[in-house]
Design a protein around this motif. Structure first.
Motif, PDB file in Angstrom:
ATOM      1  N   VAL A  25       0.871  -1.175   0.000  1.00  0.00           N
ATOM      2  CA  VAL A  25       0.000   0.000   0.000  1.00  0.00           C
ATOM      3  C   VAL A  25       0.909   1.227   0.000  1.00  0.00           C
ATOM      4  N   GLU A  26       0.692   2.125  -0.974  1.00  0.00           N
ATOM      5  CA  GLU A  26       1.596   3.267  -1.098  1.00  0.00           C
ATOM      6  C   GLU A  26       1.204   4.390  -0.151  1.00  0.00           C
ATOM      7  N   SER A  27      -0.090   4.677  -0.065  1.00  0.00           N
ATOM      8  CA  SER A  27      -0.524   5.693   0.889  1.00  0.00           C
ATOM      9  C   SER A  27      -1.827   5.219   1.532  1.00  0.00           C
ATOM     10  N   GLY A  28      -2.070   5.659   2.745  1.00  0.00           N
ATOM     11  CA  GLY A  28      -3.263   5.226   3.468  1.00  0.00           C
ATOM     12  C   GLY A  28      -3.003   3.939   4.232  1.00  0.00           C
ATOM     13  N   GLU A  29      -4.098   3.206   4.496  1.00  0.00           N
ATOM     14  CA  GLU A  29      -4.013   2.021   5.352  1.00  0.00           C
ATOM     15  C   GLU A  29      -4.362   0.781   4.543  1.00  0.00           C
ATOM     16  N   PRO A  30      -3.770  -0.390   4.918  1.00  0.00           N
ATOM     17  CA  PRO A  30      -4.221  -1.634   4.280  1.00  0.00           C
ATOM     18  C   PRO A  30      -5.573  -2.085   4.844  1.00  0.00           C
ATOM     19  N   ILE A  31      -6.111  -3.148   4.272  1.00  0.00           N
ATOM     20  CA  ILE A  31      -7.330  -3.761   4.823  1.00  0.00           C
ATOM     21  C   ILE A  31      -6.932  -4.541   6.072  1.00  0.00           C
ATOM     22  N   GLY A  32      -7.665  -4.339   7.160  1.00  0.00           N
ATOM     23  CA  GLY A  32      -7.283  -4.988   8.415  1.00  0.00           C
ATOM     24  C   GLY A  32      -8.202  -6.142   8.772  1.00  0.00           C
ATOM     25  N   GLU A  33      -7.838  -6.876   9.845  1.00  0.00           N
ATOM     26  CA  GLU A  33      -8.635  -8.014  10.310  1.00  0.00           C
ATOM     27  C   GLU A  33     -10.053  -7.588  10.672  1.00  0.00           C
ATOM     28  N   THR A  34     -10.166  -6.372  11.278  1.00  0.00           N
ATOM     29  CA  THR A  34     -11.509  -5.911  11.683  1.00  0.00           C
ATOM     30  C   THR A  34     -12.392  -5.685  10.468  1.00  0.00           C
ATOM     31  N   GLY A  94      -6.197   0.399  -7.092  1.00  0.00           N
ATOM     32  CA  GLY A  94      -4.999   0.252  -7.928  1.00  0.00           C
ATOM     33  C   GLY A  94      -4.698   1.571  -8.624  1.00  0.00           C
ATOM     34  N   ALA A  95      -3.467   1.719  -9.063  1.00  0.00           N
ATOM     35  CA  ALA A  95      -3.016   3.000  -9.620  1.00  0.00           C
ATOM     36  C   ALA A  95      -3.829   3.418 -10.846  1.00  0.00           C
ATOM     37  N   THR A  96      -4.208   2.438 -11.692  1.00  0.00           N
ATOM     38  CA  THR A  96      -4.982   2.786 -12.894  1.00  0.00           C
ATOM     39  C   THR A  96      -6.354   3.320 -12.516  1.00  0.00           C
ATOM     40  N   VAL A  97      -6.970   2.682 -11.523  1.00  0.00           N
ATOM     41  CA  VAL A  97      -8.306   3.116 -11.093  1.00  0.00           C
ATOM     42  C   VAL A  97      -8.233   4.536 -10.534  1.00  0.00           C
ATOM     43  N   VAL A  98      -7.160   4.818  -9.777  1.00  0.00           N
ATOM     44  CA  VAL A  98      -6.987   6.171  -9.235  1.00  0.00           C
ATOM     45  C   VAL A  98      -6.937   7.175 -10.381  1.00  0.00           C
ATOM     46  N   GLU A  99      -6.160   6.828 -11.418  1.00  0.00           N
ATOM     47  CA  GLU A  99      -6.040   7.731 -12.574  1.00  0.00           C
ATOM     48  C   GLU A  99      -7.389   7.972 -13.252  1.00  0.00           C
ATOM     49  N   LYS A 100      -8.215   6.913 -13.336  1.00  0.00           N
ATOM     50  CA  LYS A 100      -9.471   7.031 -14.077  1.00  0.00           C
ATOM     51  C   LYS A 100     -10.504   7.824 -13.281  1.00  0.00           C
ATOM     52  N   LEU A 101     -10.451   7.738 -11.961  1.00  0.00           N
ATOM     53  CA  LEU A 101     -11.502   8.369 -11.159  1.00  0.00           C
ATOM     54  C   LEU A 101     -11.109   9.722 -10.587  1.00  0.00           C
ATOM     55  N   PHE A 102      -9.856   9.883 -10.259  1.00  0.00           N
ATOM     56  CA  PHE A 102      -9.428  11.105  -9.573  1.00  0.00           C
ATOM     57  C   PHE A 102      -8.453  11.874 -10.448  1.00  0.00           C
ATOM     58  N   ASP A 103      -8.627  13.202 -10.460  1.00  0.00           N
ATOM     59  CA  ASP A 103      -7.679  14.021 -11.218  1.00  0.00           C
ATOM     60  C   ASP A 103      -6.431  14.254 -10.389  1.00  0.00           C
ATOM     61  N   THR A 104      -6.530  15.225  -9.504  1.00  0.00           N
ATOM     62  CA  THR A 104      -5.373  15.563  -8.683  1.00  0.00           C
ATOM     63  C   THR A 104      -5.658  15.312  -7.218  1.00  0.00           C
ATOM     64  N   GLU A 105      -6.911  15.004  -6.929  1.00  0.00           N
ATOM     65  CA  GLU A 105      -7.300  14.798  -5.526  1.00  0.00           C
ATOM     66  C   GLU A 105      -6.622  13.579  -4.926  1.00  0.00           C
ATOM     67  N   VAL A 111      -9.559   3.529   1.683  1.00  0.00           N
ATOM     68  CA  VAL A 111      -8.627   3.623   2.817  1.00  0.00           C
ATOM     69  C   VAL A 111      -7.179   3.718   2.365  1.00  0.00           C
ATOM     70  N   GLY A 112      -6.918   3.310   1.117  1.00  0.00           N
ATOM     71  CA  GLY A 112      -5.516   3.367   0.689  1.00  0.00           C
ATOM     72  C   GLY A 112      -5.369   3.211  -0.820  1.00  0.00           C
ATOM     73  N   VAL A 113      -4.172   3.518  -1.280  1.00  0.00           N
ATOM     74  CA  VAL A 113      -3.842   3.378  -2.697  1.00  0.00           C
ATOM     75  C   VAL A 113      -2.658   2.424  -2.814  1.00  0.00           C
ATOM     76  N   LEU A 114      -2.768   1.498  -3.783  1.00  0.00           N
ATOM     77  CA  LEU A 114      -1.693   0.505  -3.958  1.00  0.00           C
ATOM     78  C   LEU A 114      -0.592   1.066  -4.835  1.00  0.00           C
ATOM     79  N   LYS A 115       0.606   0.566  -4.572  1.00  0.00           N
ATOM     80  CA  LYS A 115       1.764   0.954  -5.368  1.00  0.00           C
ATOM     81  C   LYS A 115       1.580   0.413  -6.790  1.00  0.00           C
TER      82      LYS A 115
END
Lengths: 407, 237
Positions: free
Chosen positions: A136-145, A157-168, A185-189
């Motif tokens: 996970v590059e930023s934020g938190e991973p998925i936890g047991e809870t 995933g990075a591609t999904v971030v690109e498709k949905l978010f501009d600079t946010e 909760v997080g973005v993957l490397k």
């Protein structure tokens, strides 16, 4: 004869015969440029394969659930609800197994604001990111809870971030997956392409329990489609494979003469095959590089031998008017040195520029190594200097009258 | 016998590469040359005159005999010391000029001074001075192949004079030149010998050219067959 005047004498001599100097330098340029270019392309290709291999994760086995049959139609692996989270927990306890990542995949439309994107949605457990070597590059991973409570959280995933978010920054935002609100909760490397060329970053990870119960309605609660199993080491993968087959047959109460209702695939073998290919590729390019170096070296040798031997008479004249052997040798050594240094640097520049052009043109990766440049430079320069120096030494050892008689 | 400028005794030279049965190029040549002499060496081709010249000029070594220069035996000199003598004591003028083709006339003249360690500005000054002396001041920056044969030979003479030599060795210096130019070159040598007292050793096969010298040595089959003052044929006519 003092040193500055030897240098200027050598430079004058090179400048006086530009064609000879240019041709000699060309041999050096081509030799060095060929090696640098060849190995830049080769190393780039090898890096590409290696990255795809390591992006899979290491020492991996994949367990697929069995097939279902509807009458005579057999549906293929992964369709029967034969694997469960219980199986995953049992496998995790096997001695050769490092970690298990049961996965429940699906597809769906994800949306944020006015953007939306159809992508792969994977229900996973916290082990998934470590087993797939996908931090996970930023934020938190998925936890047991999140697993226990089947929370609506997602890793993008990075591609999904690109498709949905501009600079946010996506972390903390709420997206919709199949119409249901999920908190990011997080973005993957970025992971890049898989061995078969799929974009692995075009994925969203959610807790497996959320996928099973809330996202993709499931007639058989607690089942998973496939799981990744990471063995403790490369050597342990085969043993782990056997242990898993035995354990699952036992857990699934399969009769000794009946077929497995699951499939175990060893991804390490695929990785090894790909690595072996990459290794052969790099060996081959190394061989081509060495041949270029030899061919370039022979070119340099020839032109140096010819151009210096041709100057035997000049050496005779210089000795007749008072040049010592040493003066002649230092001059020819310096000339060879200057040609080799300039030619080598130009060769490296052309090799690098050429590799960039090839990479750009053919859409392939190129990689440069200072070591390769150094070796190409050193070998060519050594050849050039030796074959510039040696005939000069031979000529300077002649009696002046013999050197003068040379036509 | 001490004190002569050049003295050779029983000088012999056998070429290693020569066909068996060929007589030696030099067979026991003994003679002396004093400072300020203008000596012409004549003889048919193969007589040993050029070999004698190369040995005296330290471009080649004899196989036997002794060679003393200013009373000092040269056989013990190292190659560096030989180069030093060629650089400071001798000046060479060849039949084929032997200029470096790719550098200018002035740079050719300056070359011996490169090897004697003169600074660049001094080399330039002296080479222009010498070119003026041989009448080539306007051609200082011309490439040798732009010059006529006579002009090239004068550049070569200027080069030979660069380090104030005691001996000029001229091997068929007019061999490639027409009569008029040959006479100009020979007049220059004569004036040089008379004015500066430099010793000149001239190899030629032309009687007309030998007339300019004061002493004539004739070679035949590796032997000296005549050594005496030049009989001035012009006067005899």
């Amino acid at each position: 004869m003092n040193f500055p005047s030897i240098i200027s004498e050598a430079a004058r001599s090179l400048g006086a015969n530009k064609l000879r100097t240019g041709l000699t330098m060309l041999g050096m340029v081509i030799g060095v440029a060929a090696v640098v270019l060849m190995l830049a392309v080769g190393t780039g290709a090898q890096n590409q394969v290696n990255r795809a291999v390591s992006s899979m994760g290491s020492n991996l086995l994949v367990i697929l659930s069995g097939s279902t049959s509807a009458g005579t139609i057999r549906m293929g692996s992964g369709n029967a609800p034969t694997l469960t989270t219980g199986d995953a927990e049992a496998i995790a306890k096997l001695p050769n197994v490092q970690a298990v990542a049961p996965t429940f995949p699906g597809g769906g439309q994800v949306a944020y604001g006015i953007s939306n994107w159809g992508t792969q949605v994977l229900g996973v457990t916290p082990e998934y990111t470590s087993v797939r070597d996908w931090p996970v590059e930023s934020g938190e991973p998925i936890g047991e809870t999140d697993i226990r409570s089947a929370t609506r959280v997602a890793l993008l995933g990075a591609t999904v971030v690109e498709k949905l978010f501009d600079t946010e920054d996506p972390v903390g935002k709420t997206i919709r997956i199949r119409g249901q609100p999920f908190q990011v909760v997080g973005v993957l490397k970025r992971k890049g392409q898989s061995l078969d060329g799929r974009d692995q970053d075009d994925s969203v990870l959610v807790p497996i329990t959320t996928a099973q119960s809330k996202l993709f309605g499931n007639r058989f609660p607690g089942t998973v489609r496939f799981m990744f199993v990471q063995a403790v080491s490369q050597e342990a993968t085969s043993a782990a494979e056997n242990d898993i087959v035995l354990l699952l047959r036992q857990r699934h109460r399969i009769q000794p003469d009946a077929d497995d209702d699951f499939t175990v695939r060893n991804l390490t073998q695929a990785a090894e095959a790909a690595s072996a290919t990459a290794r052969i590729l790099s060996l081959m390019l190394g061989a081509i590089g060495s041949i270029s170096l030899v061919v370039g070296g022979i070119g340099i040798m020839n032109i140096m031998l010819v151009s210096v031997t041709e100057r035997t008479r000049e050496i005779g004249i210089r000795m007749a008017i008072g040049a010592r052997q040493r003066d002649v040798l230092v001059q020819f050594l310096l000339e060879a040195l200057m040609i080799c240094i300039v030619g080598g640097l130009v060769g490296i520049a052309i090799g690098v520029a050429g590799a960039f052009a090839v990479g750009r043109f053919m859409q392939i990766e190129v990689a440069f190594s200072a070591w390769v440049m150094l070796v190409a430079f050193a070998v060519s320069a050594a050849t050039g200097i030796f074959f510039g120096f040696w005939p000069a030494r031979r000529a300077a050892a002649l009696k002046p009258v013999e050197a003068l008689r040379y036509e | 016998m001490a004190g002569r400028f050049i003295e050779v005794e029983h000088l012999g030279k056998v070429y290693e590469a020569a066909a068996p049965g060929t007589p030696a190029a030099l067979q026991g040549v003994s003679l002396g040359i004093d400072q300020g002499e203008f000596v012409a060496v004549m003889g048919p081709s193969g007589s040993g005159k050029s070999t004698f010249m190369n040995v005296v000029g330290l471009l080649d070594s004899p196989t036997s005999g002794a060679y003393r220069l200013n009373g000092k035996d040269v056989s013990g000199l190292t190659t560096d010391e030989l180069a030093h003598v060629r650089n400071r004591v001798f000046g060479f003028v060849f039949q084929g000029f032997n200029l470096l083709k790719r550098i200018s006339a002035a740079e050719n003249v300056a070359l011996p001074m490169v090897y004697s360690g003169a600074p660049g500005a001094e080399r330039r000054r002296r080479s222009l001075e010498l070119l003026a002396k041989v009448g080539l001041a306007p051609y200082a920056d011309a490439m040798p192949n732009r010059l006529s044969g006579g002009q090239q030979q004068r550049v070569a003479i200027a080069r030979a004079l660069a380090n104030h030599p005691q001996l000029i060795l001229a091997d068929e210096p007019t061999g490639n030149l027409d009569t008029q130019t040959s006479m100009e070159i020979m007049d220059f040598f004569t004036a040089l010998n008379r004015e500066t007292g430099v010793t000149i050793l001239l190899v030629t096969h032309e009687n007309d050219i030998a007339q300019y010298a004061g002493r004539l040595i004739r070679f035949k089959d590796g032997h000296v067959v005549h050594d005496g003052p030049v009989a001035h044929e012009k006067a005899a006519e």
